[in-house]
Enzyme design. Structure first.
Site, PDB file in Angstrom:
ATOM      1  N   ASP A  67       0.822  -1.204   0.000  1.00 30.93           N
ATOM      2  CA  ASP A  67       0.000   0.000   0.000  1.00 30.93           C
ATOM      3  C   ASP A  67       0.861   1.261   0.000  1.00 30.93           C
ATOM      4  O   ASP A  67       2.074   1.201   0.162  1.00 30.93           O
ATOM      5  CB  ASP A  67      -0.957  -0.003   1.209  1.00 30.93           C
ATOM      6  CG  ASP A  67      -0.311  -0.547   2.486  1.00 30.93           C
ATOM      7  OD1 ASP A  67       0.922  -0.563   2.576  1.00 30.93           O
ATOM      8  OD2 ASP A  67      -1.060  -0.967   3.385  1.00 30.93           O
ATOM      9  N   ASP A 136      -7.570  -2.963  14.368  1.00 33.28           N
ATOM     10  CA  ASP A 136      -8.971  -3.175  13.971  1.00 33.28           C
ATOM     11  C   ASP A 136      -9.118  -4.336  12.989  1.00 33.28           C
ATOM     12  O   ASP A 136     -10.166  -4.515  12.377  1.00 33.28           O
ATOM     13  CB  ASP A 136      -9.552  -1.882  13.367  1.00 33.28           C
ATOM     14  CG  ASP A 136      -8.822  -1.445  12.102  1.00 33.28           C
ATOM     15  OD1 ASP A 136      -7.873  -2.136  11.657  1.00 33.28           O
ATOM     16  OD2 ASP A 136      -9.215  -0.390  11.536  1.00 33.28           O
ATOM     17  N   HIS A 138      -7.379  -4.826  10.163  1.00 33.96           N
ATOM     18  CA  HIS A 138      -7.106  -4.592   8.732  1.00 33.96           C
ATOM     19  C   HIS A 138      -5.840  -5.320   8.303  1.00 33.96           C
ATOM     20  O   HIS A 138      -4.932  -5.543   9.104  1.00 33.96           O
ATOM     21  CB  HIS A 138      -7.047  -3.096   8.392  1.00 33.96           C
ATOM     22  CG  HIS A 138      -5.876  -2.338   8.945  1.00 33.96           C
ATOM     23  ND1 HIS A 138      -6.011  -1.267   9.792  1.00 33.96           N
ATOM     24  CD2 HIS A 138      -4.545  -2.486   8.769  1.00 33.96           C
ATOM     25  CE1 HIS A 138      -4.812  -0.799  10.100  1.00 33.96           C
ATOM     26  NE2 HIS A 138      -3.902  -1.514   9.495  1.00 33.96           N
ATOM     27  N   GLU A 143      -9.727  -1.786   5.488  1.00 36.31           N
ATOM     28  CA  GLU A 143     -10.313  -1.486   6.784  1.00 36.31           C
ATOM     29  C   GLU A 143     -11.599  -2.288   6.986  1.00 36.31           C
ATOM     30  O   GLU A 143     -12.141  -2.852   6.030  1.00 36.31           O
ATOM     31  CB  GLU A 143     -10.630   0.012   6.859  1.00 36.31           C
ATOM     32  CG  GLU A 143      -9.409   0.915   6.718  1.00 36.31           C
ATOM     33  CD  GLU A 143      -8.553   0.982   7.982  1.00 36.31           C
ATOM     34  OE1 GLU A 143      -8.637   0.057   8.827  1.00 36.31           O
ATOM     35  OE2 GLU A 143      -7.788   1.951   8.132  1.00 36.31           O
TER      36      GLU A 143
END
Ligand code: F6R
Length: 261
Positions: A67, A136, A138, A143
């Site tokens: 990313d 979280d 990801h 996400e």
């Protein structure tokens, strides 16, 4: 899915580096998938050590990052292409142009994502993908709520991720970009071997969902339960919420020496 629990990040890094060393010994031009963030740094340090010791060369290898932030100035130290250069790529012997990142400063961001997918395909796909996991759940920047089949595309970072990553931006969550380009979960799942590293108590809940939770877009990393070859490398703290931790330890202890990651 193989879950390996060790007491230190360094031991986990050795296992990941062993897998990469074996891969490059078998095929010098293998394609690596690289992650940024703090978790894999210990792996990169170990790979650099092996390279400096003459054990490992990346001269023929290719690599793709997961990313990249959108619209950070080219020289910004937190652009992932700069981060990975400093943490790993410039410390070993990759050939010029062998390491790719999605172009977060392209005029046509959607086009840059398509180009990135095409480049991965042209390279023959990713042989071994390193992954971290967000608190979280990801992976890359997919996400909660992300498509479990998506490909490289633009995403909006979750507020929690911007808070988590503020430590790289002088503690200021507002300085963390709002958008990124990220490989999709479909892209990641196409890699032939996934090696995920997670350390520390802050990752315990995400690791619990990853290994023992129901597959759900709310915890995107859970999809790797459906991948045929996944190695989850975690320390005791990250493993602290696993119900079957003792079983995973026993499986590892009883593993035949010839059966590698
Ligand atoms: C980075 C990436 C992210 C990180 C995750 C965990 O390329 O794709 O998914 O792996 O945010 O980051 P750390 O390792 O810093 O906790």
């Amino acid at each position: 899915m193989e879950v390996v629990i060790q007491s230190s990040a360094e031991e986990l890094a050795e296992l990941a580096a062993d897998a990469i060393e074996r891969l490059l010994a078998a095929r010098a031009d293998a394609v690596l998938g690289l992650a940024t963030g703090s978790s894999p740094l210990v792996i990169y340090d170990e790979l650099v050590r092996r390279h400096q010791g003459g054990r490992l060369s990346f001269a023929a290898a290719r690599a793709f990052l997961l990313d990249e932030y959108v619209h950070l100035p080219p020289e910004h130290p937190e652009r992932y292409c700069n981060v990975i250069a400093q943490a790993f790529v410039d410390r070993v012997d990759f050939g010029a142009g062998a390491v790719h990142t999605p172009d977060g400063n392209a005029e046509d961001l959607a086009g840059a994502c398509l180009d990135y997918e095409a480049a991965i395909e042209a390279a023959g796909g990713v042989d071994l993908q390193l992954l971290g996991i967000g608190t979280d759940g990801h992976i890359a920047f997919n996400e909660p709520g992300s498509s479990l089949a998506g490909r490289t595309r633009i995403k909006t970072l979750a507020p929690q991720t911007r808070v988590d990553n503020a430590r790289f931006f002088g503690g200021d969550a507002d300085a963390v970009p709002r958008h990124c380009l990220t490989q999709g979960i479909g892209t990641i799942m196409a890699a032939r071997h996934l090696v995920l590293i997670a350390t520390g108590i802050a990752k315990a809940e995400a690791v619990h969902h990853l290994v023992e939770g129901a597959v759900s877009a709310m915890w995107p990393a859970t999809i790797v339960q459906q991948h045929p070859h996944v190695s989850v490398l975690i320390d005791e703290a990250a493993a602290s919420r696993l119900r079957l931790a003792d079983y995973y330890r026993q499986v590892w202890a009883d593993k035949p020496a010839w059966q590698v990651l």
